[in-house]
Design an enzyme around this catalytic site. Structure first.
Site, PDB file in Angstrom:
ATOM      1  CB  THR A 123      37.577   8.811  -3.118  1.00 55.98           C
ATOM      2  OG1 THR A 123      38.381   8.209  -4.122  1.00 55.98           O
ATOM      3  CG2 THR A 123      36.363   7.965  -2.838  1.00 55.98           C
ATOM      4  CG  ASP A 124      39.963  12.279  -7.468  1.00 56.22           C
ATOM      5  OD1 ASP A 124      40.358  11.149  -7.170  1.00 56.22           O
ATOM      6  OD2 ASP A 124      39.687  12.633  -8.623  1.00 56.22           O
ATOM      7  N   GLY A 125      38.898  14.294  -3.448  1.00 58.31           N
ATOM      8  CA  GLY A 125      38.999  15.271  -2.379  1.00 58.31           C
ATOM      9  C   GLY A 125      39.465  14.641  -1.087  1.00 58.31           C
TER      10      GLY A 125
ATOM     11  CG  LEU B 245      43.647  16.281  -3.335  1.00 62.99           C
ATOM     12  CD1 LEU B 245      42.909  17.416  -4.032  1.00 62.99           C
ATOM     13  CD2 LEU B 245      45.125  16.310  -3.695  1.00 62.99           C
TER      14      LEU B 245
ATOM     15  CB  SER C  44      36.421  12.133  -9.542  1.00 65.57           C
ATOM     16  OG  SER C  44      37.017  13.412  -9.617  1.00 65.57           O
TER      17      SER C  44
END
Length: 220
Positions: free
Chosen positions: A13-15, A18, A175
């Protein structure tokens, strides 16, 4: 799986983090309806910061393992007769245990308990503030280590030592193949935690990790 995640997740879920990040609050994602909302975090007011600990050892590649776990979860939803593991509660786990093989049950247990930990974190942030979520962070780490089995010894060491020397809690995050530990630390104890982690890594023969503090901020 239809997870609900807070502060990012080790499963990609890092994108989203951001994309939706704002100054100060955390971001809550609901993967069932792809919704996102901010949640007051209050780290600065509580005198806390997040310390990121990144081991220098080459990352382990988890691609095939992740795919196998995702396939197992898809199979588990069919076996249990639910549309999503979001429909399985923590109290249901004992009832469904004998219907799944050991590895599948452990990953299912992680998803179900992690969803509950997110709910508990929201409640704790509301009622007690960020200083109350430390145990939940480490519970999440243990679940990722023991049930999902994506941790490594140096990550476990970072989480354990940081807690022993001042952090309120710590957990694996990241991730893909880029994994690190985040520790929730009182600002005045950051140096103590860093020195302790450096010393522990040297004692175990690990290369010194990279460490830096972060605060939630506006997205790029």
């Amino acid at each position: 799986m239809e997870l609900i995640t807070l502060l990012g997740s080790p499963i990609g879920t890092d994108g989203l983090t951001l994309s939706f990040a704002v100054d100060e609050p955390a971001v809550l994602f609901d993967h069932r309806d792809a919704s996102a909302r901010t949640v007051p975090l209050g780290l600065r007011e509580a005198g806390l910061t997040l310390l990121v600990i990144e081991p220098a050892t080459p990352p382990k590649v988890f691609g095939d393992e992740v795919t196998a776990k995702e396939d197992a979860l898809t199979s588990a939803t069919a076996t249990l007769g639910v549309a999503s593991l979001r429909d399985v509660s923590v109290t249901d786990l004992a009832r469904v245990r004998d219907r799944l093989d050991g590895p599948t049950y452990r990953v299912v247990r992680h998803v179900v308990t992690e969803n509950q930990r997110v709910r508990d974190t929201l409640r704790m942030l509301r009622d007690e503030g960020p200083q109350g979520i430390g145990d939940l962070l480490y519970e999440s780490h243990r679940s990722l280590r023991d049930d999902v089995q994506i941790s490594r010894p140096e990550l476990d060491l970072a989480a354990e030592v940081s807690q022993n020397y001042g952090a309120l809690g710590a957990r694996l995050t990241g991730s893909g193949d880029q994994l690190a530990v985040i520790a929730l630390v009182p600002v005045g104890l950051v140096s103590q935690v860093q020195v302790s982690v450096d010393s522990a890594f040297a004692e175990h023969g690990y290369a010194q990790p990279e460490m830096y503090t972060v605060q939630p901020t506006e997205s790029a």
